[in-house]
Design a protein around this motif. Structure first.
Motif, PDB file in Angstrom:
ATOM      1  N   CYS A  69     -13.354  10.155  -6.580  1.00 50.86           N
ATOM      2  CA  CYS A  69     -13.733   8.670  -6.112  1.00 50.86           C
ATOM      3  C   CYS A  69     -12.332   7.691  -6.468  1.00 50.86           C
ATOM      4  O   CYS A  69     -11.898   7.832  -7.593  1.00 50.86           O
ATOM      5  CB  CYS A  69     -14.884   8.278  -6.983  1.00 50.86           C
ATOM      6  SG  CYS A  69     -15.419   6.416  -6.676  1.00 50.86           S
ATOM      7  N   GLU A  70     -12.088   7.408  -5.373  1.00 45.89           N
ATOM      8  CA  GLU A  70     -10.929   6.175  -5.488  1.00 45.89           C
ATOM      9  C   GLU A  70     -11.461   4.944  -6.079  1.00 45.89           C
ATOM     10  O   GLU A  70     -12.373   4.361  -5.285  1.00 45.89           O
ATOM     11  CB  GLU A  70     -10.222   6.216  -4.385  1.00 45.89           C
ATOM     12  CG  GLU A  70      -9.542   7.498  -3.835  1.00 45.89           C
ATOM     13  CD  GLU A  70      -8.698   7.176  -2.530  1.00 45.89           C
ATOM     14  OE1 GLU A  70      -8.643   6.130  -1.985  1.00 45.89           O
ATOM     15  OE2 GLU A  70      -8.511   8.301  -2.056  1.00 45.89           O
ATOM     16  N   VAL A  71     -10.768   4.166  -6.990  1.00 46.70           N
ATOM     17  CA  VAL A  71     -11.445   2.874  -7.223  1.00 46.70           C
ATOM     18  C   VAL A  71     -10.302   1.760  -6.650  1.00 46.70           C
ATOM     19  O   VAL A  71      -9.225   2.010  -6.759  1.00 46.70           O
ATOM     20  CB  VAL A  71     -11.310   2.423  -8.594  1.00 46.70           C
ATOM     21  CG1 VAL A  71     -11.768   1.071  -8.818  1.00 46.70           C
ATOM     22  CG2 VAL A  71     -12.314   3.525  -9.174  1.00 46.70           C
ATOM     23  N   HIS A  72     -10.885   1.002  -5.844  1.00 41.59           N
ATOM     24  CA  HIS A  72      -9.893  -0.135  -5.201  1.00 41.59           C
ATOM     25  C   HIS A  72     -10.202  -1.515  -5.513  1.00 41.59           C
ATOM     26  O   HIS A  72     -11.510  -1.759  -5.587  1.00 41.59           O
ATOM     27  CB  HIS A  72      -9.979   0.153  -3.763  1.00 41.59           C
ATOM     28  CG  HIS A  72      -9.121   1.108  -3.138  1.00 41.59           C
ATOM     29  ND1 HIS A  72      -7.981   1.177  -2.902  1.00 41.59           N
ATOM     30  CD2 HIS A  72      -9.801   2.752  -2.993  1.00 41.59           C
ATOM     31  CE1 HIS A  72      -7.583   2.531  -2.748  1.00 41.59           C
ATOM     32  NE2 HIS A  72      -8.661   3.356  -2.539  1.00 41.59           N
ATOM     33  N   MET A  73      -9.426  -2.142  -5.798  1.00 45.85           N
ATOM     34  CA  MET A  73      -9.578  -3.646  -6.386  1.00 45.85           C
ATOM     35  C   MET A  73      -8.858  -4.601  -5.395  1.00 45.85           C
ATOM     36  O   MET A  73      -7.870  -4.893  -5.578  1.00 45.85           O
ATOM     37  CB  MET A  73      -9.089  -4.063  -7.916  1.00 45.85           C
ATOM     38  CG  MET A  73     -10.210  -2.888  -8.901  1.00 45.85           C
ATOM     39  SD  MET A  73      -9.970  -3.612 -10.363  1.00 45.85           S
ATOM     40  CE  MET A  73     -10.859  -2.201 -11.261  1.00 45.85           C
ATOM     41  N   PRO A  74      -9.358  -5.258  -4.466  1.00 43.96           N
ATOM     42  CA  PRO A  74      -8.786  -5.947  -3.442  1.00 43.96           C
ATOM     43  C   PRO A  74      -8.220  -7.461  -4.366  1.00 43.96           C
ATOM     44  O   PRO A  74      -9.038  -7.695  -5.196  1.00 43.96           O
ATOM     45  CB  PRO A  74      -9.853  -6.477  -2.621  1.00 43.96           C
ATOM     46  CG  PRO A  74     -10.896  -5.843  -2.896  1.00 43.96           C
ATOM     47  CD  PRO A  74     -10.764  -4.871  -4.043  1.00 43.96           C
TER      48      PRO A  74
END
Lengths: 348, 502, 336
Positions: A69-74
């Motif tokens: 699972c990739e975590v992305h924080m815009p």
């Protein structure tokens, strides 16, 4: 405090990514041993310590369910979030758990995502979109639990004031209403149809209630403003008995102001979320307690649900309620320890 | 020429006051149909102010203004144009990125329901261009034309507004010889077509060729008129300066001392391929003449380190210096009173005292602290020595007249006791009295052994003040004239690129 | 006191009196202490930006520098356990260096101040967040932090930067002493040194100053260094005052408060004008407005609106006053 207000433009992104790119990753936090090819993604609505705690839950679930699972924080805003999600679709991720920045207006885009991938929402919902399910806290219920903490702090009743970053956000209004309804002894409302008191309502009280909610002051996420708001409240209200801070930085700001005015003990503090300064104050008895949403549960439950969906098991209900935790002097040590572990694990 | 008839344009008793300056004082002017009237006078005599009032750019404070015998009061340029009065500015007001037709009808495009009627625009434009002798496609971009042709476009534009009076403000100041001749032809043609022209100029030789009559201004007042028969050089100068020339420029010849400034093959960034060599001696006043754009100001700025030299050597008092900034040039003993004193010479919002002491603060400091005593002394000395007319040292420099402002600039430099004083257009925009004082000061400083290098576009000034003149053309020194060789014709020949021998 | 300083001082008194009449708790010692404390913190930043504005420039990076200094300080003292004196010296040097880089880019590379400092705003904010993984942290270490061994010293520093000194029954906030020293030094620098005069000269007419032999580039660089240094000192003060620093938010928008105070205090964005006393009073006016809004129970949603209107009125009044006095001066000049 999950959608902080700011004007930072997209230009900032490139700089941020540049820095992230050249920073060494801490050991042991890389997802290891995932054997399946399926990748899912966890997309936040911004950058905040809260989300790092969520990311810890993602990491735990990755190992447990053997999925990547990739975590992305815009960095900030709708544009950035959209860009990231379009990139994920292009890469062909199997599922996405997102906290939409602006649910109402993003609905068409979220539908597009839902068509091309498995979409769930977490933290904030987009009820009109074709997302499969929503994972979140019942903020109204959490607010009522916070109200109970206030009652425990002031069994004899008294004057209470509420501090919050902004009241434009739904979660902030739900929390506030929960606190008000609990203190004034109003019946419990349904989360979907909460009726709100006016945002600038003053001296709210009710027959049979021992409590008065003096005011709700906002600070637009400025910690200095939060502190001076607390100080001004101490000046203005002689009989103030309790301060309620709804966003993570509010309770520590209140605690500081009370300490400096030598009012420790005379004015109680009840809070939300889990900043260290608040936990320290609970431990030392300067604050009554706090409501933690247990952010890591968001991450964990999101990965778990997406994994199940990919395996063909659809969730039974559209809303998965993540339980919140009431932290008081009795369980603060244990909770703090867990939080530290999670913060370490969740670091990018 | 047309005396006796009602004048086309007439003003009487016009007054105009600016803060600190009396620009016009009971001025009168007459212009008959089909007449070319030359308007001459020193800088600051009030010519430009009068033109602006005539063309509706500024209102007058008091006085009468008649057109065709009728009283008018223009509120703006549009009003003036409607009565047929058009001003051709020194700086042209054309849009370089638009074509000829569009420029001529800018703001008045023939249109139908707001849509520009392109065909009509071009047809009409061609008509007016022909009247000024321009046979160019109307699609030509104005930016592609040389400055002389642009001026003709400006005139065509005025004609298209049915102008009966054209006011031309120093139209030839940036034109070549050829372009000037073309312009003269056009002016003659216009006169034939019954158009009146008010022609402002500095070049007295042009007046004789062009004008039917001359009106001379001095110090914001009428100094006299000359009919066509009376026009000659000396008569005009006498009216302009109000006394005989020799009296005005009071020069003694000093024995030149040692070389103060020496340039050897210096190349300035403005003219990187031209090498300039010269020498200026102590006690010598050297003038630099030439047309606008010949590179005179650029040369001074290179010597002063504003635009540092690309090559060659600059020596002051025998020592090689290569000023990279005015700061370095000043410490080598140079000073420059720049051409644009409002932009470069002074800090207008600051006081007289602060301006006068600005350059010497560093010398008089106490470990960085301001030395108020010394500062006051410097300012007082400047005011006394140069007779600066100011109520007190705290007066803001902006409110002083041009002459007094120039004196502050000079005072600022004299406090530093420079070896070389450079003056760029030292008397531009200054009234006659102050002018005379500045000339006297130059003479006095030369007597004290200071080397003076000045640039001037005023022929009289160069002829009157210079021991020696260097004439520049296209960035190079085209020739040098000593006092006995100096004449208006010789300077003009060199300035326009014709060699002396020819 | 100059005329324009008098105007802003009148505004301060007016708001003060109105609030005091409407709410008797306003003039309590506790509230006055708070008011003095916050005014001092913001005034330090405003003094810095006044220097840059006097040169005709602008600095948009102040808030981010405040944030970065606070973050780096907390990070070094708490997480890394570095000697607190070293941490303070490092952060101050860092802010000076930031100003130096701004100045060099603006004067030597000839990039507009707006662009340089806007990029600074973005970059330093990012750096703060990257350095800390966007976790909030305080300068005072807790048990288990590396810096805990220096706790005693850090508590002393905490007193120096955000303590209160009892004078009778009044507790004077220490940031006020910082303001006092910085304010007096800045005023002396501007009005009593040749460099101060140079700053005003170049702010009014850069070419004119250069033609008079002033090294305008160096003076501008000095102004930017002073500005960032002041932001750095403010960063230290804020870090100790707030006890917790949020990398994404601490100092956000503070440049706007600082610029607003400078403008309200008589600095012209065209350059060449400004008074330190005016800027300090204006910073106090802005804090006073916030305090009054709370004291009078006005909705916090109206804060920015009220602030905007007050600043606008102040500047408009100032402009009227100036053109009026200019006219009078001109009229005087014409009299024989």
């Amino acid at each position: 405090m999950k959608t902080p207000f700011s004007v930072l433009s997209a230009v900032c992104l490139s700089a941020v990514f540049l820095f992230i790119g050249c920073k060494p990753k801490p050991n042991g936090t890389e997802p290891g041993g995932s054997t399946e090819d399926a990748t899912i993604a966890y997309v936040t609505n911004g950058v905040d310590p809260f989300w790092d705690l969520c990311a810890a839950g993602v990491r735990i679930a990755e190992k447990e369910f053997n999925i990547k699972c990739e975590v992305h924080m815009p960095t900030k805003g709708v544009v950035d979030q959209k860009r990231i999600m379009e990139g994920l679709l292009a890469k062909g991720v199997a599922g996405i758990a997102v906290s939409p920045v602006d649910a109402e207006n993003q609905t068409p885009f979220l539908n597009e995502v839902a068509q091309n991938s498995k979409l769930i929402t977490q933290d904030a919902d987009a009820p009109d979109s074709k997302r499969i399910a929503y994972i979140g806290t019942n903020n109204y219920k959490a607010g009522r639990a916070l109200g109970k903490l206030v009652k425990d702090a002031l069994p004899e009743g008294g004057e209470v004031i509420i501090f919050v970053g902004r009241l434009e956000q739904l979660n902030a209004r739900q929390r506030r209403q929960g606190v008000i309804d609990e203190l004034l002894g109003k019946p419990t409302q349904e989360l979907g149809s909460v009726k709100f008191d006016a945002v600038d309502a003053k001296n709210l009280t009710a027959e049979g209630s021992k409590y008065t909610i003096l005011d709700t002051r906002t600070d637009n996420f400025d910690k200095a403003k939060a502190k001076s708001n607390a100080e001004d409240a101490i000046t203005k209200y002689e009989n103030l008995k309790c301060m309620v801070g709804l966003f993570a930085y509010n309770p520590p700001a209140c605690i500081d102001a009370i300490k400096e005015a030598n009012k420790a003990g005379a004015i109680k503090v009840c809070g939300f979320d889990e900043q260290d300064a608040l936990l320290q104050a609970i431990k030392e008895g300067h604050a009554q307690g706090t409501i933690s949403q247990q952010p890591w549960e968001y991450g964990y439950e999101s990965v778990k649900m997406l994994k199940n969906i990919l395996n063909g098991t659809m969730p039974e209900k559209k809303f998965l309620e993540v339980p919140f935790l009431v932290v008081t002097k009795d369980n603060v040590e244990e909770f703090w320890k867990k939080k530290k572990e999670m913060a370490e694990l969740g670091k990018q | 020429m047309a005396a006796g008839r009602t004048p086309l344009l007439e003003v009487r008793g016009l007054c105009k006051q600016f803060p600190g300056v009396r620009a016009l004082h009971h001025v009168s002017l007459k212009l008959h149909p089909g007449e070319v009237l030359a308007l001459i006078g020193e800088n600051g005599a009030g010519k430009s102010t009068l033109m602006k009032i005539l063309a509706g750019v500024q209102p007058a404070d008091s006085g009468e203004y008649h057109i065709d015998g009728e009283t008018v009061a223009f509120l703006n340029v549009r009003d003036a144009l409607a009565s047929g009065v058009a001003l051709i500015h020194q700086e042209l007001n054309l849009a370089a990125n638009l074509d000829l037709a569009a420029n001529i009808f800018l703001g008045r495009e023939p249109n139908r329901l707001g849509f520009v009627n392109d065909k009509a625009t071009h047809l009409e434009a061609a008509k007016y261009l022909k009247r000024v002798g321009l046979n160019l496609p109307t699609e030509t971009l104005v930016g592609d034309l040389p400055i002389g042709k642009q001026q003709l476009v400006e005139i065509a534009k005025a004609l298209s507004c049915d102008a009966r009076v054209l006011i031309m403000d120093e139209p030839t100041s940036s034109l070549s010889q050829r372009e000037t001749e073309t312009l003269f032809e056009v002016v003659h043609d216009l006169r034939e077509q019954g158009i009146s022209v008010i022609y402002i100029t500095h070049r007295l030789s042009e007046v004789k060729v062009l004008a039917d009559r001359v009106t001379v201004f001095r110090d914001g007042q009428n100094a006299g008129d000359l009919s066509q028969e009376e026009i000659d050089h000396d008569a005009m100068v006498r009216l302009m300066v109000g006394r005989e020339l020799s009296e005005f420029y009071d020069r003694k010849i000093h024995e030149p001392g040692k070389v103060i400034l020496e340039l050897d093959k210096v190349r300035s960034p403005a003219h990187p391929h031209t090498e300039i060599s010269l020498q200026i001696h102590a006690g010598e006043i050297v003038g630099i003449a030439g047309l606008v754009g010949a590179g005179r100001t650029e040369l001074l700025e290179t010597i002063f380190g504003v635009t540092p030299a690309l090559g060659g050597t600059i020596k002051v008092n025998g020592q090689a210096v290569h000023p990279k900034s005015p700061e370095e040039a000043i410490s080598a003993g140079m000073a420059l009173a720049p051409e644009d004193r409002k932009l470069h010479g002074l800090v207008l919002p600051m006081t007289v005292g602060e301006n006068a002491s600005l350059a010497s603060l560093k010398r008089d400091q106490n470990n960085g602290l301001l030395n108020f005593e010394a500062e006051k002394d410097v300012a007082n000395e400047a005011v006394d020595q140069l007779q600066i007319k100011t109520p007190h040292l705290e007066q803001v420099a902006r409110f002083l007249s041009g002459g007094n402002q120039q004196k502050i600039v000079l005072g600022k430099w004299l406090a530093l006791k420079p070896r070389l004083l450079m003056l760029d257009e030292p008397t531009r925009g200054i009234d006659v009295g102050a002018k005379r004082e500045i000339y006297k000061l130059m003479e006095k400083l030369a007597g004290e052994g200071i080397a003076i290098l000045f640039v001037s576009s005023e022929m009289e000034e160069v002829l009157g003040m210079a021991d020696r003149a260097l004439i520049m053309h296209e960035g190079a020194i085209a020739g040098e004239l000593n006092r006995s060789q100096l004449s208006e014709e010789a300077i003009m020949q060199l300035a326009t690129g014709t060699s002396l021998a020819a | 006191m100059k005329k324009n300083t008098l105007g802003i001082f009148g505004l301060l008194i007016a708001i003060f009196v109105v609030t005091a009449v409407l709410n008797d708790k306003f003039i309590s010692a506790y509230n006055m202490q708070n008011l003095i404390k916050w005014s001092s913190l913001y005034a330090v930043m405003s003094i810095g930006v006044a220097f840059v504005i006097i040169t005709g420039g602008i600095d948009l990076s102040i808030g981010s520098v405040v944030g970065l200094v606070a973050v780096v300080l907390a990070y070094m003292m708490k997480v890394k356990g570095i000697n607190p004196s070293a941490a303070i010296i490092t952060t101050i040097c860092m802010s000076g260096l930031i100003g130096l880089v701004h100045g060099l880019l603006i004067t030597k590379a000839k990039i507009q101040p707006f662009v340089v400092t806007l990029c600074g705003l973005l970059i330093y904010r990012s750096l703060s967040r990257w350095l800390t993984d966007n976790q909030s942290l305080g300068p005072v270490p807790l048990e288990g932090d590396k810096g805990y061994t220096n706790l005693e010293f850090i508590n002393q520093l905490d007193f120096i930067f955000s303590g209160k000194i009892a004078i009778g029954s009044f507790n004077l906030p220490t940031p006020f002493l910082f303001l006092l020293v910085i304010g007096i030094t800045a005023a002396l620098f501007l009005n009593r040194t040749i460099w101060g005069r140079y700053l005003f000269a170049l702010g009014n007419n850069e070419d004119g100053a250069r033609y008079s032999g002033i090294n305008t580039d160096n003076m501008k660089i000095i102004a930017y260094v002073i500005c960032s240094l002041m932001a750095g000192i403010a960063g230290l003060l804020f870090a100790f005052e707030l006890d917790s620093v949020q990398p994404a938010q601490t100092g956000e928008f503070y440049e706007l408060y600082a610029i607003a105070a400078a403008v309200l205090g008589g600095c012209s964005l065209r350059g060449g004008e400004g008074s330190i006393l005016g800027v300090i009073i204006a910073a106090a006016v802005i804090r006073l407005i916030y305090n009054s809004i709370n004291m009078l129970g006005i909705s916090t949603h109206l804060e920015f609106g009220i602030l905007g209107i007050v600043i606008l009125l102040g500047v408009v009044a100032d402009e009227f006053l100036k053109s009026y006095s200019a006219k009078r001066a001109a009229a005087k000049q014409q009299e024989p």
